[in-house]
Scaffold this motif. Structure first.
Motif, PDB file in Angstrom:
ATOM      1  N   PRO A  30       0.940  -1.279   0.065  1.00 16.18           N
ATOM      2  CA  PRO A  30       0.021   0.213   0.035  1.00 16.18           C
ATOM      3  C   PRO A  30       0.882   1.202  -0.016  1.00 16.18           C
ATOM      4  O   PRO A  30       2.072   1.288   0.512  1.00 16.18           O
ATOM      5  CB  PRO A  30      -0.698  -0.271   1.258  1.00 16.18           C
ATOM      6  CG  PRO A  30      -1.031  -1.620   1.507  1.00 16.18           C
ATOM      7  CD  PRO A  30       0.354  -2.116   0.988  1.00 16.18           C
ATOM      8  N   GLU A  31       0.251   2.333  -0.553  1.00 19.27           N
ATOM      9  CA  GLU A  31       1.053   3.633  -0.760  1.00 19.27           C
ATOM     10  C   GLU A  31       1.398   4.058   0.646  1.00 19.27           C
ATOM     11  O   GLU A  31       2.468   5.010   0.531  1.00 19.27           O
ATOM     12  CB  GLU A  31       0.333   4.523  -1.453  1.00 19.27           C
ATOM     13  CG  GLU A  31       0.170   3.943  -3.025  1.00 19.27           C
ATOM     14  CD  GLU A  31      -0.696   5.132  -4.011  1.00 19.27           C
ATOM     15  OE1 GLU A  31      -1.153   6.112  -3.258  1.00 19.27           O
ATOM     16  OE2 GLU A  31      -0.749   4.666  -5.026  1.00 19.27           O
ATOM     17  N   ARG A  38       7.694  -2.413   5.465  1.00 16.36           N
ATOM     18  CA  ARG A  38       7.134  -3.611   4.543  1.00 16.36           C
ATOM     19  C   ARG A  38       7.680  -5.041   5.169  1.00 16.36           C
ATOM     20  O   ARG A  38       6.914  -5.946   5.323  1.00 16.36           O
ATOM     21  CB  ARG A  38       7.260  -3.539   3.287  1.00 16.36           C
ATOM     22  CG  ARG A  38       6.585  -2.213   2.738  1.00 16.36           C
ATOM     23  CD  ARG A  38       6.602  -2.198   1.262  1.00 16.36           C
ATOM     24  NE  ARG A  38       8.047  -2.222   0.584  1.00 16.36           N
ATOM     25  CZ  ARG A  38       8.525  -2.263  -0.663  1.00 16.36           C
ATOM     26  NH1 ARG A  38       7.507  -2.244  -1.544  1.00 16.36           N
ATOM     27  NH2 ARG A  38       9.798  -2.351  -0.937  1.00 16.36           N
ATOM     28  N   TYR A  75      -6.825  -6.313  -3.794  1.00 13.66           N
ATOM     29  CA  TYR A  75      -6.754  -5.023  -4.120  1.00 13.66           C
ATOM     30  C   TYR A  75      -6.473  -4.343  -2.834  1.00 13.66           C
ATOM     31  O   TYR A  75      -6.854  -4.731  -1.666  1.00 13.66           O
ATOM     32  CB  TYR A  75      -8.045  -4.475  -4.818  1.00 13.66           C
ATOM     33  CG  TYR A  75      -8.631  -4.868  -5.926  1.00 13.66           C
ATOM     34  CD1 TYR A  75      -8.346  -4.132  -7.042  1.00 13.66           C
ATOM     35  CD2 TYR A  75      -9.106  -6.058  -5.913  1.00 13.66           C
ATOM     36  CE1 TYR A  75      -8.768  -4.830  -8.332  1.00 13.66           C
ATOM     37  CE2 TYR A  75      -9.572  -6.552  -7.149  1.00 13.66           C
ATOM     38  CZ  TYR A  75      -9.438  -6.031  -8.473  1.00 13.66           C
ATOM     39  OH  TYR A  75      -9.775  -6.713  -9.633  1.00 13.66           O
ATOM     40  N   ASN A  76      -5.847  -2.930  -2.924  1.00 12.12           N
ATOM     41  CA  ASN A  76      -5.705  -2.089  -1.572  1.00 12.12           C
ATOM     42  C   ASN A  76      -6.887  -1.833  -1.083  1.00 12.12           C
ATOM     43  O   ASN A  76      -7.906  -1.551  -1.972  1.00 12.12           O
ATOM     44  CB  ASN A  76      -4.940  -0.946  -2.198  1.00 12.12           C
ATOM     45  CG  ASN A  76      -3.382  -1.086  -2.136  1.00 12.12           C
ATOM     46  OD1 ASN A  76      -2.688  -1.992  -1.472  1.00 12.12           O
ATOM     47  ND2 ASN A  76      -2.556  -0.368  -3.102  1.00 12.12           N
ATOM     48  N   SER A  77      -7.055  -1.459   0.137  1.00  7.82           N
ATOM     49  CA  SER A  77      -8.450  -1.144   0.895  1.00  7.82           C
ATOM     50  C   SER A  77      -8.438   0.158   0.447  1.00  7.82           C
ATOM     51  O   SER A  77      -7.545   1.047   0.275  1.00  7.82           O
ATOM     52  CB  SER A  77      -8.045  -1.145   2.250  1.00  7.82           C
ATOM     53  OG  SER A  77      -8.256  -2.448   2.667  1.00  7.82           O
ATOM     54  N   PRO A  83     -12.420  -0.377  -5.054  1.00  7.95           N
ATOM     55  CA  PRO A  83     -11.211  -0.396  -5.686  1.00  7.95           C
ATOM     56  C   PRO A  83     -11.436  -0.186  -7.338  1.00  7.95           C
ATOM     57  O   PRO A  83     -12.371  -0.487  -7.753  1.00  7.95           O
ATOM     58  CB  PRO A  83     -10.341  -1.614  -5.113  1.00  7.95           C
ATOM     59  CG  PRO A  83     -11.578  -2.320  -4.410  1.00  7.95           C
ATOM     60  CD  PRO A  83     -12.871  -1.873  -4.573  1.00  7.95           C
ATOM     61  N   LEU A  89      -4.000  -6.104  -7.669  1.00 10.88           N
ATOM     62  CA  LEU A  89      -2.607  -5.865  -7.185  1.00 10.88           C
ATOM     63  C   LEU A  89      -1.820  -7.476  -7.307  1.00 10.88           C
ATOM     64  O   LEU A  89      -0.904  -7.703  -7.408  1.00 10.88           O
ATOM     65  CB  LEU A  89      -2.342  -5.784  -5.637  1.00 10.88           C
ATOM     66  CG  LEU A  89      -2.659  -4.427  -5.171  1.00 10.88           C
ATOM     67  CD1 LEU A  89      -2.735  -4.350  -3.617  1.00 10.88           C
ATOM     68  CD2 LEU A  89      -1.837  -3.242  -5.787  1.00 10.88           C
ATOM     69  N   GLY A 111      -0.092  -4.851   5.394  1.00 12.69           N
ATOM     70  CA  GLY A 111      -0.929  -3.591   4.906  1.00 12.69           C
ATOM     71  C   GLY A 111      -2.550  -4.197   5.050  1.00 12.69           C
ATOM     72  O   GLY A 111      -2.839  -5.327   5.596  1.00 12.69           O
ATOM     73  N   SER A 112      -3.429  -3.326   4.442  1.00 12.79           N
ATOM     74  CA  SER A 112      -4.766  -3.642   4.430  1.00 12.79           C
ATOM     75  C   SER A 112      -5.451  -3.853   3.030  1.00 12.79           C
ATOM     76  O   SER A 112      -5.128  -3.005   2.286  1.00 12.79           O
ATOM     77  CB  SER A 112      -5.583  -2.395   5.281  1.00 12.79           C
ATOM     78  OG  SER A 112      -7.057  -2.883   5.454  1.00 12.79           O
ATOM     79  N   TYR A 113      -6.125  -4.975   2.791  1.00 13.57           N
ATOM     80  CA  TYR A 113      -6.373  -5.272   1.411  1.00 13.57           C
ATOM     81  C   TYR A 113      -7.795  -5.751   1.268  1.00 13.57           C
ATOM     82  O   TYR A 113      -8.637  -5.992   2.466  1.00 13.57           O
ATOM     83  CB  TYR A 113      -5.626  -6.606   1.115  1.00 13.57           C
ATOM     84  CG  TYR A 113      -4.114  -6.111   1.031  1.00 13.57           C
ATOM     85  CD1 TYR A 113      -3.388  -5.762   0.075  1.00 13.57           C
ATOM     86  CD2 TYR A 113      -3.599  -6.520   2.196  1.00 13.57           C
ATOM     87  CE1 TYR A 113      -2.195  -5.389  -0.147  1.00 13.57           C
ATOM     88  CE2 TYR A 113      -1.968  -6.269   2.086  1.00 13.57           C
ATOM     89  CZ  TYR A 113      -1.423  -5.947   0.846  1.00 13.57           C
ATOM     90  OH  TYR A 113      -0.052  -5.665   0.804  1.00 13.57           O
TER      91      TYR A 113
END
Length: 343
Positions: A30-31, A38, A75-77, A83, A89, A111-113
Motif C-alpha cells: 500500500p502507498e 514492509r 486490491y488495496n483497501s 477499488p 495487485l 497492509g490492509s486489503y
C-alpha cells in the motif's frame, strides 16, 4: 576515488534490492507504508470452515470440500467506494486441503486489503476476470457438462501481518461461507400408477431439454447479485445417462443428476422437451416421443428445484397428458464437509 566507489556501491545495492522485490512475487505494498515498514512478504492461507463452526450460514452459502479450487483477486483497501477493479495487485489459485485449510502461492506485504474469492466449486477450473474489468462472465451450458457452480466470497479490510514475531505466514479465517449464485435443478419422470387409459409396462427417459435459459451471465466483483440479463434463449439437455431409478417399476421416478443452471427471473417461460420411450400392450409395443411442457418460473440463486413429470398414457392415437409438479428448497450444509455440489 573513494567517493566514486561509495556511489557505485550504493547504486549496486539499490539494484539488488529491486531484484529481490521482483523475485518475491508479492503484491505491491500500500502507498501509505514505506519500504522500511514492509518487511518480508507474508504468505497467506485460508481457514475455510470457520463460518461453519460459528453457524454463520445463510440459505445460499456453501462450504467447499477438499480438492476444490478458487481464485483470489487482491486490491488495496479504500476508504470510500470500490477499488479500481481493472488493476488487481495480485491473483492466485488456492486448493482446499483435507484439514479445511486452503493453500496457494499468494504473498502480500503488511497492509490492509480487499480480497475477492471466486470459484466454480471445481477441482480443475477457476473463474477469471475479463481483461481490464472487475467482471466475470459465467457461461451456462456451452459444454453441456451441467453448468458452472459459480460462488463468491468478499473479504474487506483484511489486515495482513505475520501471526508470530519474526514469522512470514498468516491464516485468514473466513467469516462467512461462499455464496452460491447458481440454481441446482433436478428433473424426474415416472408413469402414473392408477387410472391409466393404456397400461404402461415400462418407461425410459431418453433425454430432457430445458429451454428459456440465459447463455451466460455477468458478475461484478463486490456485488451480491448478477448484472441484469434480458435474453433467455439457451437450453440445457440432460442426457439419458444422467437418469437413474431405484427399481424397474414404471411407476418409480427416473431422477437426473443435478445440473447447475444460471438464474432466470421468470420473465420468460421455461420450456421442457421430455423425450420418453414407453412400453405398452403387455410390453409388446414401444413408442418413443417428445412430450412438451412449459411453466413460468423463477430460478433463484442458491435454491434447489425439482421438476417432477408424471405421464398419463393414452396410447398412440389420443394425445398424452404430462403433469408437472415443482418442488423447491434451500440446502444448508453446516457440518458435512463430504457433501458438496460440484463433487
Amino acid at each position: 576515488m573513494k567517493i566514486r566507489m561509495d556511489k557505485y556501491i550504493c547504486l549496486w545495492t539499490g539494484m539488488v534490492g529491486c531484484l529481490v522485490v521482483l523475485a518475491s512475487c508479492a503484491a505491491n505494498a500500500p502507498e501509505d507504508i514505506g519500504p522500511e515498514d514492509r518487511g518480508e512478504p507474508v504468505s497467506i492461507s485460508f481457514d475455510m470452515y470457520t463460518a461453519s463452526v460459528t453457524k454463520a450460514e445463510t440459505e445460499t452459502t456453501e462450504d467447499m470440500v477438499a480438492g476444490k479450487t478458487f481464485r483470489i483477486y487482491v486490491y488495496n483497501s479504500v476508504e470510500n467506494g470500490m477499488p479500481d477493479f481493472s488493476k488487481p495487485l495480485a491473483s492466485a489459485v488456492y486448493t482446499v486441503g483435507t484439514d479445511g485449510v486452503a493453500t496457494g502461492d499468494l504473498r502480500l506485504y503488511r497492509g490492509s486489503y480487499y480480497m475477492y474469492l471466486v470459484s466454480y466449486n471445481s477441482d480443475s477450473e477457476t473463474p477469471e476476470l475479463t481483461a481490464n474489468t472487475g467482471q466475470i462472465t459465467v457461461g451456462n451450458i456451452e459444454d453441456n457438462s451441467g453448468g458452472k457452480d459459480f460462488m463468491y466470497n468478499t473479504l474487506k479490510d483484511i489486515v495482513v501481518q505475520p501471526e508470530a514475531a519474526g514469522g512470514n505466514h498468516m491464516t485468514v479465517k473466513l467469516p462467512t461461507s461462499f455464496t452460491r449464485m447458481g440454481a441446482q435443478v433436478v428433473v424426474k419422470v415416472k408413469s402414473k400408477k392408477d387410472g391409466q387409459p393404456v397400461t404402461v409396462w415400462g418407461l425410459t427417459v431418453e433425454d430432457i431439454k430445458i429451454g428459456g435459459l440465459p447463455a451466460s451471465r455477468t458478475y461484478q466483483l463486490g456485488k451480491t447479485k448478477w448484472e441484469d440479463c434480458n435474453v433467455y434463449d439457451a437450453f440445457y439437455q440432460y442426457p439419458k445417462e444422467a437418469f437413474t431409478r431405484p427399481d424397474s417399476e414404471p411407476y418409480s421416478f427416473w431422477t437426473s443428476t443435478p445440473a447447475v443452471l444460471l438464474p432466470v427471473d421468470g420473465s420468460a417461460e421455461l420450456t421442457f422437451d421430455v423425450n420418453l420411450t414407453v412400453l405398452y400392450d403387455g410390453g409388446k409395443k414401444s413408442l418413443t416421443k417428445v412430450y412438451p411442457a412449459s411453466i413460468q418460473k423463477v430460478l433463484a440463486p442458491g435454491m434447489t428445484y425439482e421438476f417432477e413429470f408424471t405421464l398419463t398414457f393414452y396410447g398412440v392415437i389420443v394425445a398424452t397428458d404430462l403433469t408437472l409438479a415443482v418442488r423447491e428448497y434451500n440446502t444448508i450444509t453446516l457440518d458435512n464437509k463430504d457433501d458438496g455440489l460440484g463433487k
